[in-house]
Design a protein around this motif. Structure first.
Motif, PDB file in Angstrom:
ATOM      1  N   ILE A 119      31.414  39.571  47.852  1.00 34.45           N
ATOM      2  CA  ILE A 119      31.718  39.446  46.438  1.00 34.45           C
ATOM      3  C   ILE A 119      33.192  39.078  46.309  1.00 34.45           C
ATOM      4  CG2 ILE A 119      32.267  41.905  46.154  1.00 34.45           C
ATOM      5  CD1 ILE A 119      31.021  41.725  43.340  1.00 34.45           C
ATOM      6  N   GLN A 120      33.500  38.243  45.317  1.00 30.07           N
ATOM      7  CA  GLN A 120      34.892  37.876  45.055  1.00 30.07           C
ATOM      8  C   GLN A 120      35.242  38.191  43.609  1.00 30.07           C
ATOM      9  OE1 GLN A 120      36.722  33.748  44.360  1.00 30.07           O
ATOM     10  NE2 GLN A 120      37.357  34.165  46.483  1.00 30.07           N
ATOM     11  N   TYR A 121      36.417  38.794  43.442  1.00 30.60           N
ATOM     12  CA  TYR A 121      36.981  39.072  42.127  1.00 30.60           C
ATOM     13  C   TYR A 121      38.254  38.252  41.950  1.00 30.60           C
ATOM     14  CZ  TYR A 121      34.010  43.215  41.581  1.00 30.60           C
ATOM     15  OH  TYR A 121      32.947  44.067  41.442  1.00 30.60           O
ATOM     16  N   THR A 122      38.581  37.917  40.699  1.00 29.67           N
ATOM     17  CA  THR A 122      39.818  37.186  40.428  1.00 29.67           C
ATOM     18  C   THR A 122      40.551  37.809  39.244  1.00 29.67           C
ATOM     19  OG1 THR A 122      38.720  35.574  38.968  1.00 29.67           O
ATOM     20  CG2 THR A 122      38.917  35.008  41.317  1.00 29.67           C
ATOM     21  N   LEU A 123      41.864  37.641  39.263  1.00 31.92           N
ATOM     22  CA  LEU A 123      42.744  38.121  38.200  1.00 31.92           C
ATOM     23  C   LEU A 123      43.886  37.114  38.075  1.00 31.92           C
ATOM     24  CD1 LEU A 123      43.225  40.652  36.302  1.00 31.92           C
ATOM     25  CD2 LEU A 123      44.811  41.451  38.070  1.00 31.92           C
ATOM     26  N   ASP A 124      44.199  36.719  36.826  1.00 36.93           N
ATOM     27  CA  ASP A 124      45.216  35.699  36.595  1.00 36.93           C
ATOM     28  C   ASP A 124      46.295  36.204  35.650  1.00 36.93           C
ATOM     29  OD1 ASP A 124      44.241  32.985  37.830  1.00 36.93           O
ATOM     30  OD2 ASP A 124      42.458  33.900  36.929  1.00 36.93           O
ATOM     31  N   THR A 125      47.395  35.476  35.642  1.00 39.66           N
ATOM     32  CA  THR A 125      48.515  35.816  34.770  1.00 39.66           C
ATOM     33  C   THR A 125      48.071  35.984  33.319  1.00 39.66           C
ATOM     34  OG1 THR A 125      49.942  34.481  36.201  1.00 39.66           O
ATOM     35  CG2 THR A 125      50.831  35.128  34.063  1.00 39.66           C
ATOM     36  N   ASP A 126      47.211  35.073  32.849  1.00 45.70           N
ATOM     37  CA  ASP A 126      46.791  35.092  31.449  1.00 45.70           C
ATOM     38  C   ASP A 126      45.966  36.327  31.098  1.00 45.70           C
ATOM     39  OD1 ASP A 126      48.086  32.702  31.073  1.00 45.70           O
ATOM     40  OD2 ASP A 126      46.277  31.472  31.280  1.00 45.70           O
ATOM     41  N   ASP A 127      45.492  37.062  32.096  1.00 50.39           N
ATOM     42  CA  ASP A 127      44.709  38.269  31.857  1.00 50.39           C
ATOM     43  C   ASP A 127      45.570  39.493  31.581  1.00 50.39           C
ATOM     44  OD1 ASP A 127      42.257  36.960  32.403  1.00 50.39           O
ATOM     45  OD2 ASP A 127      42.555  37.227  34.552  1.00 50.39           O
ATOM     46  N   GLY A 139      60.209  38.678  37.692  1.00 39.70           N
ATOM     47  CA  GLY A 139      60.467  38.581  36.262  1.00 39.70           C
ATOM     48  C   GLY A 139      59.357  37.961  35.432  1.00 39.70           C
ATOM     49  N   ALA A 140      59.668  37.798  34.135  1.00 43.67           N
ATOM     50  CA  ALA A 140      58.666  37.406  33.144  1.00 43.67           C
ATOM     51  C   ALA A 140      58.100  36.013  33.373  1.00 43.67           C
ATOM     52  CB  ALA A 140      59.272  37.495  31.743  1.00 43.67           C
ATOM     53  N   ASN A 141      58.801  35.157  34.114  1.00 39.93           N
ATOM     54  CA  ASN A 141      58.297  33.810  34.389  1.00 39.93           C
ATOM     55  C   ASN A 141      57.326  33.775  35.560  1.00 39.93           C
ATOM     56  OD1 ASN A 141      59.761  32.584  32.300  1.00 39.93           O
ATOM     57  ND2 ASN A 141      61.577  32.348  33.597  1.00 39.93           N
ATOM     58  N   SER A 142      57.029  34.925  36.145  1.00 37.47           N
ATOM     59  CA  SER A 142      56.104  34.985  37.278  1.00 37.47           C
ATOM     60  C   SER A 142      54.707  34.534  36.854  1.00 37.47           C
ATOM     61  CB  SER A 142      56.030  36.407  37.826  1.00 37.47           C
ATOM     62  OG  SER A 142      57.294  36.850  38.272  1.00 37.47           O
ATOM     63  N   ARG A 143      54.074  33.731  37.690  1.00 44.53           N
ATOM     64  CA  ARG A 143      52.713  33.273  37.449  1.00 44.53           C
ATOM     65  C   ARG A 143      51.913  33.423  38.744  1.00 44.53           C
ATOM     66  NH1 ARG A 143      54.506  33.929  33.316  1.00 44.53           N
ATOM     67  NH2 ARG A 143      54.685  32.564  31.496  1.00 44.53           N
ATOM     68  N   PHE A 144      50.667  33.884  38.619  1.00 41.30           N
ATOM     69  CA  PHE A 144      49.880  34.117  39.831  1.00 41.30           C
ATOM     70  C   PHE A 144      48.388  33.934  39.571  1.00 41.30           C
ATOM     71  CE2 PHE A 144      49.801  38.188  37.658  1.00 41.30           C
ATOM     72  CZ  PHE A 144      48.482  38.588  37.811  1.00 41.30           C
ATOM     73  N   HIS A 145      47.673  33.705  40.640  1.00 43.28           N
ATOM     74  CA  HIS A 145      46.214  33.806  40.681  1.00 43.28           C
ATOM     75  C   HIS A 145      45.886  34.708  41.866  1.00 43.28           C
ATOM     76  CE1 HIS A 145      41.928  32.770  40.646  1.00 43.28           C
ATOM     77  NE2 HIS A 145      42.039  32.587  41.955  1.00 43.28           N
ATOM     78  N   LEU A 160      43.124  40.447  49.892  1.00 40.83           N
ATOM     79  CA  LEU A 160      43.774  40.091  48.635  1.00 40.83           C
ATOM     80  C   LEU A 160      44.639  38.849  48.867  1.00 40.83           C
ATOM     81  CD1 LEU A 160      44.614  40.761  45.671  1.00 40.83           C
ATOM     82  CD2 LEU A 160      46.499  42.104  46.670  1.00 40.83           C
ATOM     83  N   THR A 161      44.263  37.741  48.224  1.00 48.31           N
ATOM     84  CA  THR A 161      45.024  36.500  48.328  1.00 48.31           C
ATOM     85  C   THR A 161      45.703  36.218  46.996  1.00 48.31           C
ATOM     86  OG1 THR A 161      43.488  35.586  49.962  1.00 48.31           O
ATOM     87  CG2 THR A 161      44.924  34.028  48.801  1.00 48.31           C
ATOM     88  N   VAL A 162      47.025  36.112  47.027  1.00 43.86           N
ATOM     89  CA  VAL A 162      47.809  35.846  45.826  1.00 43.86           C
ATOM     90  C   VAL A 162      48.432  34.458  45.961  1.00 43.86           C
ATOM     91  CG1 VAL A 162      49.761  36.568  44.410  1.00 43.86           C
ATOM     92  CG2 VAL A 162      48.279  38.290  45.470  1.00 43.86           C
ATOM     93  N   THR A 163      48.246  33.639  44.945  1.00 37.76           N
ATOM     94  CA  THR A 163      48.817  32.298  44.905  1.00 37.76           C
ATOM     95  C   THR A 163      49.828  32.209  43.767  1.00 37.76           C
ATOM     96  OG1 THR A 163      46.766  31.329  45.762  1.00 37.76           O
ATOM     97  CG2 THR A 163      48.313  29.836  44.668  1.00 37.76           C
ATOM     98  N   ASN A 164      50.985  31.630  44.060  1.00 40.97           N
ATOM     99  CA  ASN A 164      52.008  31.408  43.037  1.00 40.97           C
ATOM    100  C   ASN A 164      51.633  30.158  42.251  1.00 40.97           C
ATOM    101  OD1 ASN A 164      54.269  30.962  41.477  1.00 40.97           O
ATOM    102  ND2 ASN A 164      55.729  31.007  43.172  1.00 40.97           N
ATOM    103  N   THR A 165      51.222  30.332  40.990  1.00 43.19           N
ATOM    104  CA  THR A 165      50.817  29.210  40.147  1.00 43.19           C
ATOM    105  C   THR A 165      51.934  28.768  39.203  1.00 43.19           C
ATOM    106  OG1 THR A 165      49.843  30.756  38.552  1.00 43.19           O
ATOM    107  CG2 THR A 165      48.385  29.852  40.244  1.00 43.19           C
TER     108      THR A 165
END
Length: 308
Positions: A119-127, A139-145, A160-165
């Motif tokens: 199973i795969q779960y995802t979480l994004d900055t917009d969440d 800081g506040a400009n951080s973006r991730f998937h 856990l794989t984190v990508t800088n978006t």
């Protein structure tokens, strides 16, 4: 193929960090001939796992509390994007919620890729609420998937794989805060840490010490250590007569924790003697070993667990 889910409605209060699709907590059963696991969408939280014919290797308390503002006790909480109350510029910080927002978020599940083994779960900055994003080290400009993969069988692998978006560097802490089930922690010990240096979080100032003994043992006093090591570890459990092997990747540290007989005993989700039933051994990248990602880059922190 054995796939299933259990829904609990109306059991949370307050405003969750990531709003769920409905007023429910979903716990999914991923099971096959080799093993089975229960995983909750809240926190992408592995609640337990056992190879077929074995007692669960991942510990869960006798009472599992489901609350949007509280992490589930036991299992494998996903720690991201800060560890404990955070650490930056060589100093501890005072961020909330403790251990970051990932373990309190309702993650998205990729149902199309879900099988009886994965199973795969995802979480994004917009969440995530902007006020929480502002607390990330970069800081506040951080973006991730963030993508969290759980693979179930004779072994359990969590990754856990984190990508800088974003367009700027992303700096964060993370850990896989795994509670391992043992028959009695005072009759269990951990091998593979001799000679490693660690920070002792049970003492003010986090003094650095060296693991001089062959084994880490437990006698009812609190143990809270951050080791600078990534070696394969073994938990020897005399009561259940088995050995748990832990392999990590993408990790620069190992955290070992047990609250002992005097810390948190009698709390609403931990019985007075339940400290004996588990020990936490977790792959981590925290404090001075926080992950730094350039725009577009990714990092995977993983842990593979098996019995021998």
């Amino acid at each position: 193929m054995k796939l299933g889910e259990v829904r609990f409605g109306g059991s949370h209060t307050g405003t969750p960090i990531l709003s769920p699709m409905s007023n429910t907590f979903v716990i999914r059963n991923i099971a096959n001939d080799d093993g089975s696991a229960l995983i909750g969408d809240h926190g992408a939280h592995v609640i337990n796992w056992a190879p077929s014919g074995q007692t669960s290797v991942i510990w869960q308390p006798k009472a599992v509390r489901l609350c949007a503002q509280s992490a589930v006790r036991g299992g494998i909480p996903v720690i991201f994007p800060w560890f404990n109350a955070g650490f930056a510029n060589g100093q501890p910080t005072n961020k909330t919620p403790r251990h970051g927002f990932a373990r309190l978020s309702f993650w998205h599940v990729d149902k199309e890729s879900m099988t009886d083994r994965h199973i795969q779960y995802t979480l994004d900055t917009d969440d995530v609420d902007a006020a929480l994003l502002d607390q990330i080290i970069s800081g506040a400009n951080s973006r991730f998937h963030a993508a969290y993969d759980v693979t179930v069988g004779t072994e359990l692998t969590v990754a856990l794989t984190v990508t800088n978006t974003g367009d700027d560097s992303l700096v964060y802490e993370s850990a896989l805060h795994t509670y391992f089930h043992v028959g009695d922690v005072t009759y269990a010990h951990i091998l593979g840490l001799r000679g490693a240096h660690y920070l002792d979080a049970t003492v003010d100032g986090f003094p650095e010490r060296e693991q001089s003994a062959d084994a880490v043992t437990f006698n009812g006093s609190p143990v809270d250590r951050v080791y600078d090591t990534t070696d394969e570890l073994q938990i020897h459990d005399d009561v259940l007569d088995r050995t748990i092997v832990i392999e990590t990747a993408g990790s620069s540290q190992t955290v070992v924790w047990n609250p002992g007989a005097t810390i948190e005993s009698g709390s609403s989700d931990l019985g007075e003697t339940e400290w004996r039933d588990f020990v936490c051994v977790e792959a981590a990248a925290c404090r001075d070993h926080a992950v730094t990602l350039a725009p577009g880059a990714s990092h995977t922190l993983s842990q593979t667990i098996r019995l021998v």
